[in-house]
Scaffold this motif. Sequence first.
Motif, PDB file in Angstrom:
ATOM      1  N   THR A 173     -31.301  38.726  -0.158  1.00  9.29           N
ATOM      2  CA  THR A 173     -29.922  38.347  -0.479  1.00  9.29           C
ATOM      3  C   THR A 173     -29.651  38.489  -1.969  1.00  9.29           C
ATOM      4  OG1 THR A 173     -29.872  36.786   1.376  1.00  9.29           O
ATOM      5  CG2 THR A 173     -28.221  36.494  -0.351  1.00  9.29           C
ATOM      6  N   GLY A 174     -30.578  38.021  -2.801  1.00  8.91           N
ATOM      7  CA  GLY A 174     -30.409  38.152  -4.247  1.00  8.91           C
ATOM      8  C   GLY A 174     -30.373  39.599  -4.703  1.00  8.91           C
ATOM      9  N   ALA A 176     -34.337  32.530 -15.040  1.00 12.02           N
ATOM     10  CA  ALA A 176     -34.189  32.261 -13.607  1.00 12.02           C
ATOM     11  C   ALA A 176     -34.706  30.874 -13.261  1.00 12.02           C
ATOM     12  CB  ALA A 176     -34.924  33.328 -12.801  1.00 12.02           C
ATOM     13  N   ILE A 180     -31.527  38.058  -8.313  1.00  7.91           N
ATOM     14  CA  ILE A 180     -30.245  38.431  -8.915  1.00  7.91           C
ATOM     15  C   ILE A 180     -30.416  38.722 -10.399  1.00  7.91           C
ATOM     16  CG2 ILE A 180     -27.916  37.627  -9.451  1.00  7.91           C
ATOM     17  CD1 ILE A 180     -27.959  36.003  -6.900  1.00  7.91           C
ATOM     18  N   ARG A 221     -33.833  33.516  -4.714  1.00  8.50           N
ATOM     19  CA  ARG A 221     -32.544  34.205  -4.785  1.00  8.50           C
ATOM     20  C   ARG A 221     -32.123  34.436  -6.236  1.00  8.50           C
ATOM     21  NH1 ARG A 221     -26.873  32.677  -1.778  1.00  8.50           N
ATOM     22  NH2 ARG A 221     -28.244  32.898   0.029  1.00  8.50           N
ATOM     23  N   ILE A 222     -32.208  33.413  -7.071  1.00 12.04           N
ATOM     24  CA  ILE A 222     -31.747  33.529  -8.453  1.00 12.04           C
ATOM     25  C   ILE A 222     -32.599  34.537  -9.221  1.00 12.04           C
ATOM     26  CG2 ILE A 222     -31.346  32.285 -10.601  1.00 12.04           C
ATOM     27  CD1 ILE A 222     -29.445  31.615  -8.288  1.00 12.04           C
ATOM     28  N   GLU A 225     -34.126  35.164   1.205  1.00 10.47           N
ATOM     29  CA  GLU A 225     -33.428  34.832  -0.031  1.00 10.47           C
ATOM     30  C   GLU A 225     -33.619  35.913  -1.099  1.00 10.47           C
ATOM     31  OE1 GLU A 225     -31.318  31.933  -0.751  1.00 10.47           O
ATOM     32  OE2 GLU A 225     -31.334  32.464   1.380  1.00 10.47           O
ATOM     33  N   LEU A 256     -23.587  32.777  -9.388  1.00 11.23           N
ATOM     34  CA  LEU A 256     -24.860  32.365  -8.798  1.00 11.23           C
ATOM     35  C   LEU A 256     -24.649  31.166  -7.881  1.00 11.23           C
ATOM     36  CD1 LEU A 256     -27.236  32.652 -11.891  1.00 11.23           C
ATOM     37  CD2 LEU A 256     -26.877  34.316 -10.071  1.00 11.23           C
ATOM     38  N   SER A 276     -22.424  32.181  -4.830  1.00  5.55           N
ATOM     39  CA  SER A 276     -23.072  33.012  -3.812  1.00  5.55           C
ATOM     40  C   SER A 276     -23.568  32.190  -2.640  1.00  5.55           C
ATOM     41  CB  SER A 276     -24.240  33.787  -4.442  1.00  5.55           C
ATOM     42  OG  SER A 276     -25.296  32.906  -4.823  1.00  5.55           O
ATOM     43  N   TYR A 277     -23.827  30.894  -2.864  1.00  5.69           N
ATOM     44  CA  TYR A 277     -24.273  30.035  -1.763  1.00  5.69           C
ATOM     45  C   TYR A 277     -23.128  29.656  -0.837  1.00  5.69           C
ATOM     46  CZ  TYR A 277     -28.874  29.565  -3.842  1.00  5.69           C
ATOM     47  OH  TYR A 277     -30.129  29.828  -4.323  1.00  5.69           O
ATOM     48  N   SER A 302     -32.431  27.861 -11.821  1.00  5.01           N
ATOM     49  CA  SER A 302     -32.797  27.279 -10.529  1.00  5.01           C
ATOM     50  C   SER A 302     -32.838  25.755 -10.618  1.00  5.01           C
ATOM     51  CB  SER A 302     -34.153  27.819 -10.077  1.00  5.01           C
ATOM     52  OG  SER A 302     -34.119  29.223  -9.925  1.00  5.01           O
TER      53      SER A 302
END
Length: 256
Positions: free
Chosen positions: A79-80, A44, A23, A19-20, A76, A149, A152-153, A48
Amino acid sequence: MEPYATADQVWAGALIFARIGAIIMLLPGFGETYVPPRIRLSLAFVLSLALWPLVAGTLPGLPATLGGMFGWILREVITGLMIGFLLRLLMAALSTAGEVVSLQTTLSFAQTANPLQAQPATTIAAFLTLFGVAMIFATNTHHLFIAGLLGSYEVVRPTAPLMIEDFTDVAVRTIGGSFLLGVQLAAPVIVFSLIFNLATGLVGRIMPQFQVFFVSTPLNVLLGLSIFALSLGVIGTVFIDRLRAVAGTFTGGAVG
């Protein structure tokens, strides 16, 4: 890997990195084409590791099959990409404003390489996009991105269903708002150009022998760029406020 990390820990790190990393690839300021891919991947990876103790408890467990692992990682990544894409859309407002200003000041043929879009653009549009990135770091808006970041979770939980319909609706409204914002940022030059062209037309009708275009063209460029320079501070302030408002929707409980 067992002496260093368990299988569950490696799995959680892979989900966070998926995900990260997605993004960061699209995030304004960090995901520009002139930033080397190794720098983006390293950032990233570091983020993470920093987020792993905070969000590991919200992640799904290690699936028993390879297909299940691939499905969760793909989810994921999607989503990112959705989150980064929404933030990236607002950068188009500066490019739109630059194109409008160039058209109104007869400078639309002055093309240059835009390092943020990897394609030719008008000089004013390229300047505004670089100006927007500089404003992001000068106003510490990138700190809000990093907080987003983590947030977002909370907004998009890894175990919740993927919100494709909600994302589509938000993306459409963001695209429309981005174009509207670009026109609003160029509004001072648009108003000047309208008044100036009306005055030029009246002079041409009253004095047919007068070389109106020979005189009006340099005045249009000079006065138009002067008004654009005077409104530059307002352009930066309005853009950053709008960008912070969109980024703030992802901070969730990350900032209070």
